[in-house]
Design a protein around this motif. Structure first.
Motif, mmCIF file in Angstrom:
data_model
loop_
_atom_site.group_PDB
_atom_site.id
_atom_site.type_symbol
_atom_site.label_atom_id
_atom_site.label_comp_id
_atom_site.label_asym_id
_atom_site.label_seq_id
_atom_site.Cartn_x
_atom_site.Cartn_y
_atom_site.Cartn_z
ATOM 1 N N PHE A 24 -66.025 68.384 -110.113
ATOM 2 C CA PHE A 24 -65.952 69.200 -111.322
ATOM 3 C C PHE A 24 -64.535 69.700 -111.576
ATOM 4 C CE2 PHE A 24 -70.679 70.121 -110.956
ATOM 5 C CZ PHE A 24 -70.990 69.316 -112.038
ATOM 6 N N GLY A 28 -62.494 68.696 -114.872
ATOM 7 C CA GLY A 28 -62.011 69.779 -115.717
ATOM 8 C C GLY A 28 -60.513 69.690 -115.959
ATOM 9 N N ALA A 31 -59.879 66.830 -118.391
ATOM 10 C CA ALA A 31 -60.217 67.232 -119.757
ATOM 11 C C ALA A 31 -59.152 68.161 -120.327
ATOM 12 C CB ALA A 31 -61.591 67.907 -119.777
ATOM 13 N N ALA A 32 -58.629 69.071 -119.517
ATOM 14 C CA ALA A 32 -57.590 69.988 -119.987
ATOM 15 C C ALA A 32 -56.315 69.234 -120.342
ATOM 16 C CB ALA A 32 -57.302 71.044 -118.920
#
Length: 59
Positions: A24, A28, A31-32
């Motif tokens: 995760f 994350g 994605a950022a």
């Protein structure tokens, strides 16, 4: 038990929990970075004209 191939069950559960957390975190961060790159591309396309005629108020 002399030959124990698999670790006890508690260790397996904690390892899979840490693997899930790591997954995760990596997703994350990916994605950022994707959002930041898209935002930078969008902001670089905006043209700000500094030679806009400003209205002058004369009487």
């Amino acid at each position: 038990m002399i030959l124990q191939i698999l670790p006890p069950e508690g260790i397996i559960v904690s390892e899979s929990f840490f693997d899930t957390q790591l997954l995760f975190v990596i997703l994350g961060m990916a994605a950022a970075v994707f959002v930041i790159i898209k935002g930078a591309k969008l902001l670089s396309k905006i043209n700000i004209s500094k030679t806009v005629k400003k209205p002058s108020y004369t009487s």
